[in-house]
Design a protein around this motif. Structure first.
Motif, PDB file in Angstrom:
ATOM      1  N   LEU A  19      41.100  40.849  24.305  1.00 47.95           N
ATOM      2  CA  LEU A  19      42.115  40.016  24.718  1.00 47.95           C
ATOM      3  C   LEU A  19      41.768  40.344  26.858  1.00 47.95           C
ATOM      4  CD1 LEU A  19      42.552  37.180  25.126  1.00 47.95           C
ATOM      5  CD2 LEU A  19      45.247  37.709  24.479  1.00 47.95           C
ATOM      6  N   ARG A  20      41.079  39.754  27.791  1.00 47.69           N
ATOM      7  CA  ARG A  20      41.334  40.617  28.996  1.00 47.69           C
ATOM      8  C   ARG A  20      42.060  39.014  29.510  1.00 47.69           C
ATOM      9  NH1 ARG A  20      37.838  39.785  33.408  1.00 47.69           N
ATOM     10  NH2 ARG A  20      38.153  40.874  34.942  1.00 47.69           N
ATOM     11  N   ILE A  21      42.996  39.804  29.817  1.00 52.34           N
ATOM     12  CA  ILE A  21      43.687  38.619  30.495  1.00 52.34           C
ATOM     13  C   ILE A  21      43.587  38.372  32.217  1.00 52.34           C
ATOM     14  CG2 ILE A  21      45.768  37.005  31.600  1.00 52.34           C
ATOM     15  CD1 ILE A  21      46.422  37.359  28.119  1.00 52.34           C
ATOM     16  N   SER A  22      42.839  37.596  32.992  1.00 53.45           N
ATOM     17  CA  SER A  22      43.111  37.969  34.655  1.00 53.45           C
ATOM     18  C   SER A  22      44.632  37.154  34.875  1.00 53.45           C
ATOM     19  CB  SER A  22      41.567  37.710  35.023  1.00 53.45           C
ATOM     20  OG  SER A  22      41.715  37.453  36.522  1.00 53.45           O
ATOM     21  N   LEU A  23      45.202  37.511  35.669  1.00 56.40           N
ATOM     22  CA  LEU A  23      46.560  37.468  35.962  1.00 56.40           C
ATOM     23  C   LEU A  23      46.712  36.664  37.219  1.00 56.40           C
ATOM     24  CD1 LEU A  23      48.780  39.695  35.030  1.00 56.40           C
ATOM     25  CD2 LEU A  23      48.289  38.452  33.832  1.00 56.40           C
ATOM     26  N   THR A  24      45.643  36.948  38.064  1.00 53.87           N
ATOM     27  CA  THR A  24      45.386  36.782  40.006  1.00 53.87           C
ATOM     28  C   THR A  24      43.953  36.305  40.024  1.00 53.87           C
ATOM     29  OG1 THR A  24      45.911  37.307  41.565  1.00 53.87           O
ATOM     30  CG2 THR A  24      45.971  38.761  40.777  1.00 53.87           C
ATOM     31  N   ASP A  25      43.683  35.267  40.999  1.00 52.80           N
ATOM     32  CA  ASP A  25      42.301  35.203  41.309  1.00 52.80           C
ATOM     33  C   ASP A  25      42.293  35.734  42.819  1.00 52.80           C
ATOM     34  OD1 ASP A  25      43.761  33.294  42.631  1.00 52.80           O
ATOM     35  OD2 ASP A  25      42.731  31.802  42.460  1.00 52.80           O
ATOM     36  N   ARG A  26      43.091  36.542  43.043  1.00 54.91           N
ATOM     37  CA  ARG A  26      42.924  37.311  44.480  1.00 54.91           C
ATOM     38  C   ARG A  26      42.394  39.085  44.327  1.00 54.91           C
ATOM     39  NH1 ARG A  26      45.304  32.801  45.063  1.00 54.91           N
ATOM     40  NH2 ARG A  26      45.827  31.587  46.621  1.00 54.91           N
ATOM     41  N   CYS A  27      42.285  39.352  43.431  1.00 56.15           N
ATOM     42  CA  CYS A  27      41.808  40.443  42.758  1.00 56.15           C
ATOM     43  C   CYS A  27      40.265  40.997  44.033  1.00 56.15           C
ATOM     44  CB  CYS A  27      40.996  40.536  41.643  1.00 56.15           C
ATOM     45  SG  CYS A  27      40.176  42.403  41.155  1.00 56.15           S
ATOM     46  N   THR A  28      40.480  42.387  44.406  1.00 60.51           N
ATOM     47  CA  THR A  28      39.685  42.930  45.279  1.00 60.51           C
ATOM     48  C   THR A  28      38.674  43.309  44.491  1.00 60.51           C
ATOM     49  OG1 THR A  28      41.259  44.998  46.269  1.00 60.51           O
ATOM     50  CG2 THR A  28      41.089  42.523  47.448  1.00 60.51           C
ATOM     51  N   LEU A  29      38.232  43.389  42.462  1.00 61.78           N
ATOM     52  CA  LEU A  29      37.312  44.390  42.632  1.00 61.78           C
ATOM     53  C   LEU A  29      36.529  43.842  42.816  1.00 61.78           C
ATOM     54  CD1 LEU A  29      39.545  46.037  39.917  1.00 61.78           C
ATOM     55  CD2 LEU A  29      39.442  46.728  42.139  1.00 61.78           C
ATOM     56  N   ARG A  30      36.381  43.195  42.835  1.00 59.81           N
ATOM     57  CA  ARG A  30      35.249  41.840  43.237  1.00 59.81           C
ATOM     58  C   ARG A  30      33.551  42.823  41.646  1.00 59.81           C
ATOM     59  NH1 ARG A  30      34.302  39.009  46.716  1.00 59.81           N
ATOM     60  NH2 ARG A  30      32.195  38.811  47.054  1.00 59.81           N
ATOM     61  N   CYS A  31      34.269  42.372  40.157  1.00 62.39           N
ATOM     62  CA  CYS A  31      33.358  42.136  39.180  1.00 62.39           C
ATOM     63  C   CYS A  31      32.561  41.527  39.481  1.00 62.39           C
ATOM     64  CB  CYS A  31      34.310  42.686  38.169  1.00 62.39           C
ATOM     65  SG  CYS A  31      35.509  44.221  37.968  1.00 62.39           S
ATOM     66  N   PHE A  32      31.464  42.163  39.209  1.00 60.02           N
ATOM     67  CA  PHE A  32      30.628  40.824  38.658  1.00 60.02           C
ATOM     68  C   PHE A  32      31.026  39.636  37.660  1.00 60.02           C
ATOM     69  CE2 PHE A  32      29.474  43.662  35.593  1.00 60.02           C
ATOM     70  CZ  PHE A  32      28.471  42.964  35.092  1.00 60.02           C
ATOM     71  N   TYR A  33      31.303  39.890  36.447  1.00 61.85           N
ATOM     72  CA  TYR A  33      31.024  38.658  35.781  1.00 61.85           C
ATOM     73  C   TYR A  33      32.686  37.741  36.426  1.00 61.85           C
ATOM     74  CZ  TYR A  33      34.795  42.544  34.577  1.00 61.85           C
ATOM     75  OH  TYR A  33      35.756  43.172  34.153  1.00 61.85           O
ATOM     76  N   CYS A  34      33.113  38.594  37.010  1.00 66.99           N
ATOM     77  CA  CYS A  34      34.460  37.369  37.737  1.00 66.99           C
ATOM     78  C   CYS A  34      33.772  37.067  39.175  1.00 66.99           C
ATOM     79  CB  CYS A  34      35.614  37.578  37.105  1.00 66.99           C
ATOM     80  SG  CYS A  34      36.498  38.951  37.379  1.00 66.99           S
ATOM     81  N   MET A  35      33.500  37.797  39.863  1.00 70.18           N
ATOM     82  CA  MET A  35      33.832  37.885  41.600  1.00 70.18           C
ATOM     83  C   MET A  35      32.413  37.397  41.250  1.00 70.18           C
ATOM     84  SD  MET A  35      35.908  36.591  44.078  1.00 70.18           S
ATOM     85  CE  MET A  35      36.914  37.163  43.758  1.00 70.18           C
ATOM     86  N   PRO A  36      31.706  36.177  42.041  1.00 73.22           N
ATOM     87  CA  PRO A  36      30.372  36.611  42.379  1.00 73.22           C
ATOM     88  C   PRO A  36      30.558  36.950  44.340  1.00 73.22           C
ATOM     89  CG  PRO A  36      31.272  34.311  41.803  1.00 73.22           C
ATOM     90  CD  PRO A  36      32.129  34.829  41.632  1.00 73.22           C
TER      91      PRO A  36
END
Length: 65
Positions: A19-36
């Motif tokens: 299970l992967r839970i994203s705790l914030t939408d303000r992540c700066t990693l910009r992974c291709f699967y969650c941050m276009p």
């Protein structure tokens, strides 16, 4: 008696065992699967789940195996 281990299987037959839970939408990693590349519209703080809701959701998935 051994209880059969519960499995979460999606519509494509894939077994999900983590299970992967994203705790914030303000992540700066910009992974291709969650941050276009062009970014996302950020959510209002009131719309984000509380710690208690995240814990309850996590326990539910844990109980499902």
């Amino acid at each position: 008696m051994n209880e059969e281990k519960k499995r979460i299987v999606d519509n494509f037959g894939r077994v999900h065992n983590y299970l992967r839970i994203s705790l914030t939408d303000r992540c700066t990693l910009r992974c291709f699967y969650c941050m276009p590349e062009d970014g996302i519209e950020l959510m209002e703080k009131e719309s984000i789940m509380s710690l208690e809701e995240i814990i309850e959701l996590s326990r539910t998935f844990r109980d499902l195996g």
